[in-house]
Structure formats: C-alpha cells, structure tokens
Scaffold this active site. Structure first.
Site, PDB file in Angstrom:
ATOM      1  N   ASP A  13       0.756  -1.077  -0.025  1.00  0.00           N
ATOM      2  CA  ASP A  13      -0.066  -0.127   0.035  1.00  0.00           C
ATOM      3  C   ASP A  13       0.913   1.238  -0.019  1.00  0.00           C
ATOM      4  OD1 ASP A  13      -2.374   1.792   0.171  1.00  0.00           O
ATOM      5  OD2 ASP A  13      -1.841   1.789   2.420  1.00  0.00           O
ATOM      6  N   SER A  14       0.227   2.500  -0.289  1.00  0.00           N
ATOM      7  CA  SER A  14       1.065   3.635  -0.024  1.00  0.00           C
ATOM      8  C   SER A  14       1.525   3.938   1.195  1.00  0.00           C
ATOM      9  CB  SER A  14       0.172   4.861  -0.351  1.00  0.00           C
ATOM     10  OG  SER A  14      -0.960   4.983   0.238  1.00  0.00           O
ATOM     11  N   CYS A  76      -4.412  -1.506  -1.885  1.00  0.00           N
ATOM     12  CA  CYS A  76      -4.525  -0.045  -2.047  1.00  0.00           C
ATOM     13  C   CYS A  76      -5.449   0.123  -3.227  1.00  0.00           C
ATOM     14  CB  CYS A  76      -3.076   0.600  -2.535  1.00  0.00           C
ATOM     15  SG  CYS A  76      -3.079   2.308  -3.039  1.00  0.00           S
ATOM     16  N   GLU A 155      -2.822   9.051   8.661  1.00  0.00           N
ATOM     17  CA  GLU A 155      -1.161   8.963   8.849  1.00  0.00           C
ATOM     18  C   GLU A 155      -0.306   9.585   9.726  1.00  0.00           C
ATOM     19  OE1 GLU A 155       1.176   6.971   6.410  1.00  0.00           O
ATOM     20  OE2 GLU A 155      -0.566   5.785   5.552  1.00  0.00           O
ATOM     21  N   CYS A 187     -11.101   2.808   0.371  1.00  0.00           N
ATOM     22  CA  CYS A 187      -9.468   3.281   0.422  1.00  0.00           C
ATOM     23  C   CYS A 187      -9.288   2.450   1.834  1.00  0.00           C
ATOM     24  CB  CYS A 187      -9.550   4.691   0.960  1.00  0.00           C
ATOM     25  SG  CYS A 187      -7.624   4.849   1.301  1.00  0.00           S
ATOM     26  N   HIS A 189      -7.155   2.677   3.964  1.00  0.00           N
ATOM     27  CA  HIS A 189      -6.992   3.426   5.236  1.00  0.00           C
ATOM     28  C   HIS A 189      -8.384   3.847   5.875  1.00  0.00           C
ATOM     29  CE1 HIS A 189      -2.968   4.692   3.472  1.00  0.00           C
ATOM     30  NE2 HIS A 189      -2.664   5.323   4.812  1.00  0.00           N
TER      31      HIS A 189
HETATM   32  N1  DGL Z   1      -4.834   3.290   1.060  1.00  0.00           N
HETATM   33  C1  DGL Z   1      -4.701   3.663  -0.345  1.00  0.00           C
HETATM   34  C2  DGL Z   1      -5.966   3.452  -1.163  1.00  0.00           C
HETATM   35  O1  DGL Z   1      -6.791   2.271  -0.821  1.00  0.00           O
HETATM   36  C3  DGL Z   1      -4.115   4.985  -0.845  1.00  0.00           C
HETATM   37  C4  DGL Z   1      -4.267   6.128   0.007  1.00  0.00           C
HETATM   38  C5  DGL Z   1      -3.276   7.215  -0.599  1.00  0.00           C
HETATM   39  O2  DGL Z   1      -2.243   7.039  -0.720  1.00  0.00           O
HETATM   40  O3  DGL Z   1      -3.859   8.299  -1.235  1.00  0.00           O
HETATM   41  O4  DGL Z   1      -6.589   4.063  -1.790  1.00  0.00           O
END
Ligand code: DGL
Length: 271
Positions: A13-14, A76, A155, A187, A189
């Site tokens: 993931d990011s 992600c 984050e 997402c 997150h």
């Molecule tokens: N967690 C990621 C997603 O599911 C990326 C969030 C990001 O880096 O903007 O899209």
C-alpha cells in the site's frame, strides 16, 4: 528456502492503510507467511497521476519479487483501480487488488441498489467501482465521494481527533442525504475511521470493508492453485517501509493482532 507453498504473500500500500487488509489475511489465512511494504515516503497516492501510480506499483512489485513471493495483494484501492490491469500482465505470480472484491460485496449487500463509495481522488475519478458494480447489476446507482484529507489525517495519527469528525461531516454530509443503503470504504486507510464513519452515517447504512472479501479471494486463489502453505508452525511476517520505520511500527502494533518489532527501511527508488 522457499518452495512454492511456503513462499510469502507480498502485500503493499502507499502507507499504513494496507495493514487493514493484512489484518484480515492474518485472521483468515493464519498459516501464510507475509511480506508487507508501505510506501510511507510517497504517500498519498490518491492525488497522483496514473503514470506515477503505475511506476510506483512496478517498483514495489520488483522489490517484492526479490523476496520470492508466490502471490501479490495490492492492498490499495488507488493502485488497484489504476495499475492492477497493467502490472498483472507483467507479473508471473497471481496479483489481486481490493476493488473487484469490494464492488462484488457491495452489490451483494445493497437492497435499494443505491451504493456510496468513499475513496481517494484518483480512485473516484477512475470510476472503477461504478463500472464494476454496474457490470454486476446495471440497475445500481453510485454516489462517489473523494475524501482527500482522510489519508493524511490517519497517517498523522489523527483518526480519533475532533478535527477528523468535522472533516467527516464536511465530506459525508451529501452522501448521507443521497438515499444510499450501502457505503464502500474504498480506501484501505478508511477502515481506521470505521467507527466514526459508521456513527455519522447511522446504523441503517451497511458499511463494506473490501479487506475481508479480498482475503477470501486470496484464499480461493491459493487453494485452486494448490499454493497454500502446508507447513506447521507460526507464520513468518516481515514489514518494510520507505520512510520512518518507528512511526510505521507504532501503527502496525495498533492495527495488527500480533506484535511487530522489526521493520526495515527500503529505498524503493532503487527498484
Ligand atoms: N490506502 C490507499 C487506497 O486504498 C491509498 C491512499 C493514498 O495513498 O492516497 O487508496
């Protein structure tokens, strides 16, 4: 030495969001060894171009391949929506994303065929959730909402902060009025805001976290490919990040069901 079945599964993931997918994989595939990479130096992906997201995904997959992974989970939504189709063709192990499982789960859950999707700007702009859900059921209508401040707030450790509740109100006000009965956390997150989002939307709204469905897809792929780890004993987990391993470690220990004490910094631009 890794053979085909005890080789690890690569997950990326990011940043820390993909740990919400790792959590489901650990729960439902407890035998599998895992390698996680969080691109914390380059988060967020959601405001970046498709070309950049593909380049980042390719670099991470090259890094994961050095660890001889037997399958890769793009944990992600942004990279799943924009890079999965391309990187899958270039990779000789199975690669799965989170968007297809999430879309399928939402279409299954909705009763009134009105579904909301929360995601990054790139995910919402790609319209991937809408396309996939309407392929499953052409009567489904979709209300997409980009929530670009959620990822930096998470984050930065602000998931429970009152500022985040205000931001939820700003982003979700019109989503709440739109008549949806199902809301996808599009997402990885966002499950870290699940209780606040659930409280804001109210009990009647069914919240879909694609992570569970993704873990189930992975299980199926491993089973069909006879790639399940047959070895007895505790699974082995390794974590890598492109920035500040200590910060990452604190997150990992707050999110995962086990204690992580080793995280290695990787210069991902070298891959
Ligand atoms: N967690 C990621 C997603 O599911 C990326 C969030 C990001 O880096 O903007 O899209």
């Amino acid at each position: 030495m890794c053979n085909k079945s005890n080789a690890p599964i690569g997950v990326f993931d990011s940043g820390v969001g993909g740990l919400t997918v790792v959590r489901e994989i650990m729960r439902h595939l407890p035998n599998e060894n895992l390698i996680y990479f969080g691109d914390t130096a380059r988060v967020p992906y959601g405001s970046k171009s498709k070309d950049t997201i593909i380049r980042f995904s390719r670099q991470i997959i090259r890094f994961l391949r050095t660890k001889h992974v037997k399958a890769i989970v793009i944990a992600c939504n942004t990279a799943s929506a924009l890079a999965l189709d391309i990187v899958r063709q270039e990779t000789d192990v199975p690669v799965i994303g989170v968007v297809v499982p999430g879309a399928r789960a939402a279409v299954r859950e909705t009763r009134n065929k009105k579904i909301g999707v929360l995601g990054t700007e790139a995910t919402i702009k790609s319209d991937m959730y809408t396309k996939l859900m309407q392929q499953e059921d052409s009567e489904v209508s979709v209300k997409g909402k980009a929530c670009p401040l959620f990822v930096p707030l998470i984050e930065e450790g602000f998931a429970k902060h009152k500022i985040t509740k205000e931001v939820i109100d700003i982003y979700l006000h019109d989503v709440k009025q739109s008549g949806i009965d199902t809301l996808i956390l599009g997402c990885t997150h966002y499950p870290l805001l699940r209780s606040s989002i659930g409280e804001y939307m109210g009990e009647a709204i069914h919240i879909v976290n694609p992570a569970y469905e993704t873990a189930m897809d992975l299980k199926k792929i491993l089973k069909e490919g006879k790639m399940e780890n047959q070895e007895e004993g505790e699974a082995h987990y390794e974590f890598y990040s492109s920035d500040a391993p200590v910060k990452f470690k604190n997150f990992a220990n707050a999110i995962l069901p086990c204690n992580i004490n080793w995280i290695e910094h990787i210069n991902i631009e070298e891959y």
